[in-house]
Enzyme design. Structure first.
Site, PDB file in Angstrom:
ATOM      1  N   HIS A  17       0.838  -1.207   0.000  1.00 42.84           N
ATOM      2  CA  HIS A  17       0.000   0.000   0.000  1.00 42.84           C
ATOM      3  C   HIS A  17       0.872   1.257   0.000  1.00 42.84           C
ATOM      4  O   HIS A  17       0.624   2.197  -0.752  1.00 42.84           O
ATOM      5  CB  HIS A  17      -0.888   0.053   1.248  1.00 42.84           C
ATOM      6  N   LYS A  41     -16.121  -7.274   5.746  1.00 47.75           N
ATOM      7  CA  LYS A  41     -15.060  -8.024   6.427  1.00 47.75           C
ATOM      8  C   LYS A  41     -15.068  -7.648   7.909  1.00 47.75           C
ATOM      9  O   LYS A  41     -15.355  -6.516   8.259  1.00 47.75           O
ATOM     10  CB  LYS A  41     -13.690  -7.653   5.853  1.00 47.75           C
ATOM     11  N   ARG A  90      -2.070  -5.907  -8.451  1.00 44.13           N
ATOM     12  CA  ARG A  90      -0.951  -6.789  -8.125  1.00 44.13           C
ATOM     13  C   ARG A  90      -0.741  -7.888  -9.148  1.00 44.13           C
ATOM     14  O   ARG A  90       0.349  -8.180  -9.546  1.00 44.13           O
ATOM     15  CB  ARG A  90      -1.156  -7.412  -6.746  1.00 44.13           C
ATOM     16  N   SER A 128      -2.952  -7.768   3.122  1.00 41.35           N
ATOM     17  CA  SER A 128      -3.145  -7.576   4.562  1.00 41.35           C
ATOM     18  C   SER A 128      -3.434  -8.907   5.237  1.00 41.35           C
ATOM     19  O   SER A 128      -2.982  -9.156   6.358  1.00 41.35           O
ATOM     20  CB  SER A 128      -4.289  -6.595   4.818  1.00 41.35           C
TER      21      SER A 128
HETATM   22  N1  COA Z   1      -0.031  -4.106  -2.125  1.00 39.99           N
HETATM   23  C1  COA Z   1      -0.318  -5.128  -1.314  1.00 39.99           C
HETATM   24  N2  COA Z   1      -1.570  -5.514  -1.044  1.00 39.99           N
HETATM   25  C2  COA Z   1      -2.589  -4.826  -1.594  1.00 39.99           C
HETATM   26  C3  COA Z   1      -2.360  -3.741  -2.437  1.00 39.99           C
HETATM   27  C4  COA Z   1      -1.003  -3.383  -2.694  1.00 39.99           C
HETATM   28  N3  COA Z   1      -0.689  -2.372  -3.490  1.00 39.99           N
HETATM   29  N4  COA Z   1      -3.548  -3.259  -2.833  1.00 39.99           N
HETATM   30  C5  COA Z   1      -4.487  -4.019  -2.261  1.00 39.99           C
HETATM   31  N5  COA Z   1      -3.922  -4.974  -1.518  1.00 39.99           N
HETATM   32  C6  COA Z   1      -4.605  -6.044  -0.771  1.00 39.99           C
HETATM   33  C7  COA Z   1      -5.157  -5.582   0.536  1.00 39.99           C
HETATM   34  O1  COA Z   1      -4.208  -5.694   1.563  1.00 39.99           O
HETATM   35  C8  COA Z   1      -6.318  -6.517   0.729  1.00 39.99           C
HETATM   36  O2  COA Z   1      -5.880  -7.715   1.266  1.00 39.99           O
HETATM   37  P1  COA Z   1      -6.833  -8.716   2.066  1.00 39.99           P
HETATM   38  O3  COA Z   1      -8.078  -8.881   1.263  1.00 39.99           O
HETATM   39  O4  COA Z   1      -5.972  -9.896   2.142  1.00 39.99           O
HETATM   40  O5  COA Z   1      -7.071  -8.089   3.398  1.00 39.99           O
HETATM   41  C9  COA Z   1      -6.793  -6.814  -0.687  1.00 39.99           C
HETATM   42  O6  COA Z   1      -5.712  -6.494  -1.519  1.00 39.99           O
HETATM   43  C10 COA Z   1      -7.985  -6.013  -1.095  1.00 39.99           C
HETATM   44  O7  COA Z   1      -7.687  -4.702  -0.757  1.00 39.99           O
HETATM   45  P2  COA Z   1      -8.522  -3.396  -1.024  1.00 39.99           P
HETATM   46  O8  COA Z   1      -8.158  -2.846  -2.353  1.00 39.99           O
HETATM   47  O9  COA Z   1      -8.311  -2.555   0.172  1.00 39.99           O
HETATM   48  O10 COA Z   1      -9.972  -3.886  -1.192  1.00 39.99           O
HETATM   49  P3  COA Z   1     -11.149  -3.803  -0.239  1.00 39.99           P
HETATM   50  O11 COA Z   1     -12.055  -4.813  -0.757  1.00 39.99           O
HETATM   51  O12 COA Z   1     -10.760  -3.909   1.163  1.00 39.99           O
HETATM   52  O13 COA Z   1     -11.688  -2.310  -0.479  1.00 39.99           O
HETATM   53  C11 COA Z   1     -12.950  -0.622  -1.777  1.00 39.99           C
HETATM   54  C12 COA Z   1     -12.092  -1.874  -1.759  1.00 39.99           C
HETATM   55  C13 COA Z   1     -12.949   0.133  -0.470  1.00 39.99           C
HETATM   56  C14 COA Z   1     -12.369   0.248  -2.848  1.00 39.99           C
HETATM   57  C15 COA Z   1     -14.375  -1.059  -2.152  1.00 39.99           C
HETATM   58  O14 COA Z   1     -14.835  -2.053  -1.275  1.00 39.99           O
HETATM   59  C16 COA Z   1     -15.380   0.089  -2.172  1.00 39.99           C
HETATM   60  O15 COA Z   1     -15.281   1.000  -2.971  1.00 39.99           O
HETATM   61  N6  COA Z   1     -16.372   0.052  -1.272  1.00 39.99           N
HETATM   62  C17 COA Z   1     -17.406   1.090  -1.160  1.00 39.99           C
HETATM   63  C18 COA Z   1     -18.732   0.675  -1.812  1.00 39.99           C
HETATM   64  C19 COA Z   1     -18.698   0.938  -3.276  1.00 39.99           C
HETATM   65  O16 COA Z   1     -18.692   2.058  -3.724  1.00 39.99           O
HETATM   66  N7  COA Z   1     -18.643  -0.152  -4.062  1.00 39.99           N
HETATM   67  C20 COA Z   1     -18.490  -0.058  -5.496  1.00 39.99           C
HETATM   68  C21 COA Z   1     -19.755   0.148  -6.235  1.00 39.99           C
HETATM   69  S1  COA Z   1     -20.948  -1.102  -5.967  1.00 39.99           S
END
Ligand code: COA
Length: 160
Positions: A17, A41, A90, A128
């Site tokens: 990140h 989650k 990734r 994560s």
């Molecule tokens: N390096 C390492 N790991 C990474 C990374 C990077 N550059 N980018 C993401 N990851 C990992 C995270 O650690 C996480 O790991 P985990 O699942 O093992 O815990 C995984 O990839 C997913 O991460 P993230 O991108 O944070 O996804 P998320 O699902 O937690 O969050 C949102 C994504 C917040 C963007 C999304 O849920 C959202 O927009 N929610 C709001 C509702 C909405 O508008 N939805 C869309 C329209 S319906």
């Protein structure tokens, strides 16, 4: 002013990140790192803990703001007057899901663009949940999370 939002769970923030944050920060006037509040989650760290960790590891970057959001991401971008969603890609396995999200966000808000940044290959395996898994067995987090958070993360997760 060019404002971008880098959204995620950051449970906890990893070096993957941070790599994206640092590389994106100087491309915009402001980069808002937005911690999702109402995740399906069950988080390990509270939103406040996650924001506090993010604040400490980005303290050297004045254009980075740490915030939290719930509801639709595109509504939050409008509220922040931001035009760009930054996401880290990734591997191909991320692509299908991210592509679907980007298309849905585009449908909801045609004025907002999603910008994908390719994660550095040294972090392509990182997530994560991998960090949490490793910490639960008291494994070394060296090089995976920012150094100043290593002990704190392990202490929160590892209960011998
Ligand atoms: N390096 C390492 N790991 C990474 C990374 C990077 N550059 N980018 C993401 N990851 C990992 C995270 O650690 C996480 O790991 P985990 O699942 O093992 O815990 C995984 O990839 C997913 O991460 P993230 O991108 O944070 O996804 P998320 O699902 O937690 O969050 C949102 C994504 C917040 C963007 C999304 O849920 C959202 O927009 N929610 C709001 C509702 C909405 O508008 N939805 C869309 C329209 S319906």
């Amino acid at each position: 002013m060019r404002i971008a939002v880098y959204p995620g769970s950051f449970d906890p923030v990893t070096n993957g990140h941070l790599d994206i944050i640092i590389r994106a920060a100087d491309k915009f006037d402001k980069l808002v790192v937005a911690v999702l509040r109402n995740s399906a989650k069950q988080p390990t760290f509270t939103v406040e803990e996650r924001m506090d960790m993010l604040r400490r590891v980005t303290a050297a970057y004045p254009q980075v703001e740490i915030d939290t959001f719930d509801g639709l991401l595109v509504d939050y971008l409008h509220h922040k007057q931001a035009g760009i969603i930054v996401k880290g890609l990734r591997a191909m396995s991320d692509f299908e899901y991210e592509f679907q999200m980007a298309l849905m966000n585009k449908k909801l808000a045609p004025d907002i663009e999603t910008l994908f940044m390719v994660t550095s290959d040294k972090y392509s395996f990182l997530s994560s949940s991998i960090v949490r898994e490793l910490a639960s067995y008291n494994g070394s987090l060296e090089g995976l999370v920012p150094e100043l958070l290593e002990d704190e993360i392990r202490r929160k997760i590892y209960h011998p």
